[in-house]
Design a protein around this motif. Structure first.
Motif, PDB file in Angstrom:
ATOM      1  N   THR A 181     -29.866  38.640 -28.252  1.00 53.75           N
ATOM      2  CA  THR A 181     -30.525  37.597 -29.038  1.00 53.75           C
ATOM      3  C   THR A 181     -30.701  38.034 -30.486  1.00 53.75           C
ATOM      4  O   THR A 181     -30.494  37.242 -31.423  1.00 53.75           O
ATOM      5  CB  THR A 181     -31.886  37.241 -28.421  1.00 53.75           C
ATOM      6  OG1 THR A 181     -31.697  36.783 -27.086  1.00 53.75           O
ATOM      7  CG2 THR A 181     -32.580  36.153 -29.232  1.00 53.75           C
ATOM      8  N   GLU A 182     -31.080  39.272 -30.688  1.00 56.89           N
ATOM      9  CA  GLU A 182     -31.204  39.807 -32.049  1.00 56.89           C
ATOM     10  C   GLU A 182     -29.868  39.721 -32.789  1.00 56.89           C
ATOM     11  O   GLU A 182     -29.811  39.304 -33.956  1.00 56.89           O
ATOM     12  CB  GLU A 182     -31.671  41.262 -31.982  1.00 56.89           C
ATOM     13  CG  GLU A 182     -31.733  41.958 -33.331  1.00 56.89           C
ATOM     14  CD  GLU A 182     -32.012  43.454 -33.205  1.00 56.89           C
ATOM     15  OE1 GLU A 182     -31.614  44.208 -34.123  1.00 56.89           O
ATOM     16  OE2 GLU A 182     -32.608  43.876 -32.202  1.00 56.89           O
ATOM     17  N   ASP A 198     -25.797  34.503 -36.929  1.00 61.71           N
ATOM     18  CA  ASP A 198     -25.892  33.094 -37.328  1.00 61.71           C
ATOM     19  C   ASP A 198     -26.367  32.984 -38.775  1.00 61.71           C
ATOM     20  O   ASP A 198     -25.823  32.192 -39.559  1.00 61.71           O
ATOM     21  CB  ASP A 198     -26.845  32.369 -36.384  1.00 61.71           C
ATOM     22  CG  ASP A 198     -27.013  30.904 -36.746  1.00 61.71           C
ATOM     23  OD1 ASP A 198     -26.019  30.154 -36.652  1.00 61.71           O
ATOM     24  OD2 ASP A 198     -28.130  30.512 -37.133  1.00 61.71           O
ATOM     25  N   ARG A 199     -27.342  33.791 -39.147  1.00 57.94           N
ATOM     26  CA  ARG A 199     -27.830  33.771 -40.524  1.00 57.94           C
ATOM     27  C   ARG A 199     -26.746  34.245 -41.494  1.00 57.94           C
ATOM     28  O   ARG A 199     -26.539  33.635 -42.550  1.00 57.94           O
ATOM     29  CB  ARG A 199     -29.067  34.665 -40.641  1.00 57.94           C
ATOM     30  CG  ARG A 199     -29.573  34.833 -42.080  1.00 57.94           C
ATOM     31  CD  ARG A 199     -30.792  35.729 -42.145  1.00 57.94           C
ATOM     32  NE  ARG A 199     -30.573  37.010 -41.490  1.00 57.94           N
ATOM     33  CZ  ARG A 199     -29.932  38.032 -42.053  1.00 57.94           C
ATOM     34  NH1 ARG A 199     -29.406  37.901 -43.284  1.00 57.94           N
ATOM     35  NH2 ARG A 199     -29.783  39.164 -41.404  1.00 57.94           N
ATOM     36  N   THR A 219     -29.053  35.984 -33.644  1.00 60.34           N
ATOM     37  CA  THR A 219     -29.856  35.444 -34.748  1.00 60.34           C
ATOM     38  C   THR A 219     -29.379  35.982 -36.088  1.00 60.34           C
ATOM     39  O   THR A 219     -29.236  35.238 -37.069  1.00 60.34           O
ATOM     40  CB  THR A 219     -31.341  35.791 -34.530  1.00 60.34           C
ATOM     41  OG1 THR A 219     -31.774  35.243 -33.283  1.00 60.34           O
ATOM     42  CG2 THR A 219     -32.200  35.233 -35.647  1.00 60.34           C
TER      43      THR A 219
END
Length: 273
Positions: free
Chosen positions: A255-256, A262-263, A259
């Motif tokens: 998940t890290e 995606d950024r 995220t």
């Protein structure tokens, strides 16, 4: 560009196939890459991969294959790996994937016994044959650039030269961002791969050794690389994570990475989808 995950992250943490695929979708990924050997995967497991990906709405973009024996000096070993790679391509077709991510081997004996040109020519010849097999299935082969001293393809110029020697429309490059940094390749060198690249891997590293960390945990300056990648019009990029230090927290690790990636994509002007 689709953002995917190589499912080896789950496999190495001891998670089951179905759980990993469902978790990949729950985190928000658009696609998935599969790390599984068709010679070690029975019919039930292959069906499970296919049906779980379909149920999750996760298209398989790539299947990863390490075939260092393609450039072995023993013809019998070469033949085995050639047949094995063809089985991988058939597996890609079965899963509806776009490409086979192929890792070639290294020059042996420090390039002192067998002439390097001989191993190079062996690799070229086998990729010509595999390109024919891939093209007949409507697939591509994406060759991995490995940042190690004796790797056959260890920088952008060697990748370009190899692709030009193979000269097959189905044989292209994979772009791995952390590998580029470790190889000392500048972002602008990626312009040499215009029309020659099929897939992208993203991960971080400490700048010294191979790491495959979530972006942000290392030293890679992703922006310049991602802006060059955006100009190459490649359909998918996949996060590659290896050997989490806390396997029991693998979902948080992935998940890290999701995220952060995606950024980074948004900052580089890369549109998801």
């Amino acid at each position: 560009m689709k953002l995917g995950l190589i499912n080896s992250a789950w496999v190495q943490a001891g998670r089951g196939t179905a759980w990993g695929i469902r978790q990949t979708k729950a985190i928000g990924f658009d696609s998935i890459d599969i790390f599984a050997d068709p010679l070690d995967t029975d019919a039930r497991e292959r069906k499970l991969i296919r049906t779980e990906c379909e149920a999750a709405g996760l298209p398989v973009v790539s299947v990863a294959c390490v075939a260092v024996g393609l450039i072995d000096f023993n013809p019998s070993v070469q033949r085995f790996h050639l047949d094995r790679c063809k089985a991988y391509l058939d597996f890609c077709y079965e899963l509806g994937a776009r490409n086979l991510l192929l890792v070639l081997g290294e020059y042996i004996w420090d390039r002192q016994v067998i002439p390097p040109a001989e191993q190079w020519a062996t690799g070229v010849g086998h990729l010509e044959a595999l390109g024919d097999h891939a093209g007949g299935l409507g697939l591509e082969i994406a060759l991995e650039l490995e940042p190690f001293k004796l790797s056959l393809l260890n920088d952008v110029p060697s990748m370009v030269r190899f692709l030009d020697d193979v000269a097959h429309p189905a044989v292209k490059a994979n772009i791995d961002v952390s590998h580029l940094l470790l190889a000392g390749s500048r972002p602008e060198e990626l312009r040499l791969l215009k029309g020659k690249a099929a897939h992208v891997h993203i991960s971080d590293c400490d700048g010294k050794v191979h790491g495959d960390l979530p972006p942000g945990r290392g030293v890679v300056d992703f922006g310049p690389y991602l802006r060059e990648i955006a100009a190459l019009d490649i359909g998918a990029m996949s996060i590659e994570l290896e050997y989490s230090p806390e396997p029991e927290k693998i979902a948080e690790w992935v998940t890290e990475a999701y995220t952060a990636t995606d950024r980074l994509m948004r900052e580089a002007g890369i549109t998801r989808g």
